[in-house]
Design an enzyme around this catalytic site. Structure first.
Site, mmCIF file in Angstrom:
data_model
loop_
_atom_site.group_PDB
_atom_site.id
_atom_site.type_symbol
_atom_site.label_atom_id
_atom_site.label_comp_id
_atom_site.label_asym_id
_atom_site.label_seq_id
_atom_site.Cartn_x
_atom_site.Cartn_y
_atom_site.Cartn_z
ATOM 1 N N GLU A 131 42.593 34.148 43.293
ATOM 2 C CA GLU A 131 41.494 33.228 42.988
ATOM 3 C C GLU A 131 41.015 33.322 41.538
ATOM 4 O O GLU A 131 40.548 32.330 40.972
ATOM 5 C CB GLU A 131 40.310 33.476 43.935
ATOM 6 N N PHE A 186 31.911 37.527 59.222
ATOM 7 C CA PHE A 186 33.205 37.828 58.617
ATOM 8 C C PHE A 186 33.393 36.986 57.346
ATOM 9 O O PHE A 186 33.195 35.784 57.348
ATOM 10 C CB PHE A 186 34.331 37.526 59.611
ATOM 11 N N GLN A 187 33.748 37.640 56.260
ATOM 12 C CA GLN A 187 33.974 37.028 54.944
ATOM 13 C C GLN A 187 32.735 36.288 54.428
ATOM 14 O O GLN A 187 32.833 35.238 53.799
ATOM 15 C CB GLN A 187 35.196 36.097 54.972
ATOM 16 N N LYS A 224 31.105 26.190 56.432
ATOM 17 C CA LYS A 224 32.214 25.587 57.173
ATOM 18 C C LYS A 224 31.753 24.440 58.070
ATOM 19 O O LYS A 224 32.429 23.408 58.174
ATOM 20 C CB LYS A 224 32.930 26.654 58.004
ATOM 21 N N MET A 259 43.864 47.578 21.286
ATOM 22 C CA MET A 259 42.544 47.582 20.667
ATOM 23 C C MET A 259 41.760 48.838 21.050
ATOM 24 O O MET A 259 41.004 49.375 20.239
ATOM 25 C CB MET A 259 41.772 46.318 21.061
#
Length: 593
Positions: A71, A133-134, A183, A502
């Site tokens: 993602e 959940f999630q 949802k 760096m």
């Protein structure tokens, strides 16, 4: 006879009006809203909370979805697309870890003021706050790193929310906007009467037109300056004001500099351009910044990497004119004398018109003396480097060779973050805007390949190069699979010095050479890795092979090519301004250490 888009839209509206509102699922309304906003590409990754949205995307054919492998890369790719095109980039992620994986990409876009809309799934509204959940608090997590965010609890609000999201993302100072969709909102059916044609937000009305009186004051100050300087940042590119900037600089004959994010706003080949300024800027750009008597700052924010120590910067007396669309950026770090809040394109257009109307012109003698001083600084040739004994590749040479080969080509260059980013900024001389795509404010490693993917989809006929390092490139290297699946051929130039370069440079200079965990051990065979993903890999170890390898990579137009350049592990980026120092207190080479 061809039918125009307006006629099609009018006919569709008439049919819809005759039949009455349609009952559509929230996901279908979302897709229609995206179509109405002329979205062509979405980068995303599916999950349970967004499956109805994915189903709605499956049933249409105008929006192309790109399946990334992480993602974070979805948001970076949409970000790269937005930077190169000026359009709003769109990403789609699921709830919980889908959103938290996207946070780095969102913060990257926020720091660089990139117009984006990120659509995130959320658990059903009755489950919000119950540790489902999630589930995560998307609004709370993203609040500090977005221009605005929305939690949509009613599908009837979806069309207007999307209209607002795109409006907020692209107007004023651009930025990312998150739209969180539970949802159940995506599957409930409600009447749909069409996408709103207009939007009004009482609390959001960015100023576009600059104050005429302030612009006249700025004009007077500019035309009476003895040592004028024009300092521009990413706001000039974001505001599509590069043509106006070039006109202004050419009319006045004043020296000009760009920040890291502003490169390409003014042609690097023009003598009036002094190079990039700041921590790794040129001697002439930094000295002019410190010693000018009138400074015109346009679409820039005087950040720490540009002016270094604020007290040091304030030692010299100068008058500052600051033009920016965002009033909160003005006098934030440096007190200015003439603030002008407005769209930089509009303000510069008005300033140019005033210059044309007045007979007053800059004092030629004073300006000539100022240019003589600048040319004295320029003679230092601070970007000159040594090829050494010629048995090892210098990273600057790779970038310079690439620039010489593509200087007249239709090319875009992305970078990751580190030494290679600074070498790209110093040695690839950008002539046009939106050709240099990198993470400036947040300094995010891993953006290079996703940026390049997004640009290649937007500009399929252009050459797209990613200049990276062996550390940065591994952070999103899984997107080589995305390049393969969607046939987005890019050329990856990895300046592989086996160090987090760096970090190593700072450890050498500031920590007495204690290289704590900056050496990259157990590196993969990048040639075999590229081949495993179905691409072409090349290992380049000698300076004389740099140009032939680049030529071969460019010849393979339809293939992604990974060029593993084994570069000098001891090379540092110079000039360099150490933390806490002023911008004229530069280290110019190893002899200064």
């Amino acid at each position: 006879m061809e039918i125009s888009k307006a006629e099609i839209a009018s006919a569709a509206a008439a049919v819809q009006g005759a039949a009455g509102p349609q009952d559509l699922m929230g996901a279908e309304i979302l897709v229609k809203s995206l179509q109405a906003e002329n979205v062509q590409y979405i980068w995303g990754y599916p999950g349970g909370a967004v499956l109805y949205i994915y189903d709605a995307l499956y049933k249409q054919d105008t929006i192309h979805h790109v399946l990334v492998r992480h993602e974070q890369a979805a948001v970076h790719a949409a970000d790269g697309y937005a930077r190169a095109t000026g359009e709003v980039g769109v990403a789609l992620v699921t709830s919980g870890p889908g959103l938290t994986n996207a946070v780095t990409g969102i913060a990257t876009a926020y720091m660089d003021s990139i117009p984006m809309v990120i659509i995130s799934g959320q658990v059903p509204t009755p489950a919000i706050g119950l540790d489902a959940f999630q589930e995560c608090d998307t609004v709370g997590i993203t609040r500090p790193i977005v221009k605005h965010n929305f939690l949509v609890k009613d599908p009837r609000d979806l069309a207007m929310t999307l209209k607002k999201a795109f409006h907020v993302a692209r107007t004023g100072r651009p930025g990312p906007v998150v739209v969180d969709i539970p949802k159940d909102v995506s599957f409930k059916k409600v009447p749909y009467t069409g996408h709103p044609q207009t939007v009004e937000m009482r609390s959001y009305n960015p100023v576009r037109k600059g104050h005429g009186g302030q612009i006249r004051k700025a004009l007077q100050l500019l035309l009476t300056a003895k040592r004028p300087y024009i300092y521009t940042g990413g706001g000039v590119l974001l505001g599509n004001a590069c043509e106006e900037l070039r006109t202004l600089v050419d009319m006045l004959g004043y020296p000009v500099t760009n920040t890291l994010m502003g490169l390409g706003a003014y042609p690097a080949s023009d003598r009036k351009f002094l190079g990039m300024l700041g921590m790794h800027g040129t001697v002439e750009a930094n000295n002019a910044m410190q010693n000018c008597d009138v400074l015109l700052a346009v679409g820039a924010r005087f950040d720490d990497r540009v002016i270094g120590n604020v007290k040091h910067f304030a030692q010299n007396d100068r008058k500052i004119i600051h033009v920016d669309i965002d009033p909160s950026s003005i006098s934030k770090r440096v007190k200015v004398d003439i603030p002008i809040v407005g769209d930089v394109k509009d303000v510069l257009t008005e300033l140019i018109a005033m210059i044309r109307e007045t007979p007053m012109r800059p004092e030629a003698g004073a300006l000539a003396t100022w240019w003589d001083t600048i040319e004295g600084w320029r003679k230092r040739d601070c970007l000159k480097y040594s090829m050494g004994s010629g048995d090892v590749i210098k990273p600057q040479y790779v970038v310079e060779t690439l620039w010489n080969m593509t200087r007249d080509a239709d090319a875009y260059v992305t970078s990751d973050v580190g030494q290679h980013q600074m070498w790209a900024a110093q040695y690839y001389r950008f002539e046009e805007p939106r050709r240099w795509i990198n993470s400036g404010g947040l300094g995010t490693m891993g953006v290079g390949i996703p940026y390049a993917m997004g640009i290649k989809l937007a500009k399929p006929q252009s050459e797209v190069f990613c200049i990276t390092g062996e550390g940065s490139v591994q952070m999103n290297i899984q997107e080589l699979a995305t390049c393969r699946q969607y046939e987005t051929p890019i050329i990856i130039c990895s300046l592989n010095n086996r160090f987090l370069g760096m970090v190593r440079q700072w450890q050498e200079i500031e920590y007495s050479g204690r290289y704590s965990h900056s050496y990259m051990d157990s590196l993969p065979d990048f040639v075999k890795l590229a081949e495993a993903y179905g691409h072409v890999g090349m290992l380049i170890e000698r300076p004389e092979d740099v140009e032939p390898a680049l030529r071969e990579a460019r010849r393979l137009k339809d293939r992604t090519v990974f060029l593993d350049f084994r570069t000098d592990p001891t090379e540092n980026v110079f000039p360099m301004v150490q933390a806490g120092k002023g911008i004229t207190e530069m280290l110019l080479g190893s002899e200064d250490l």
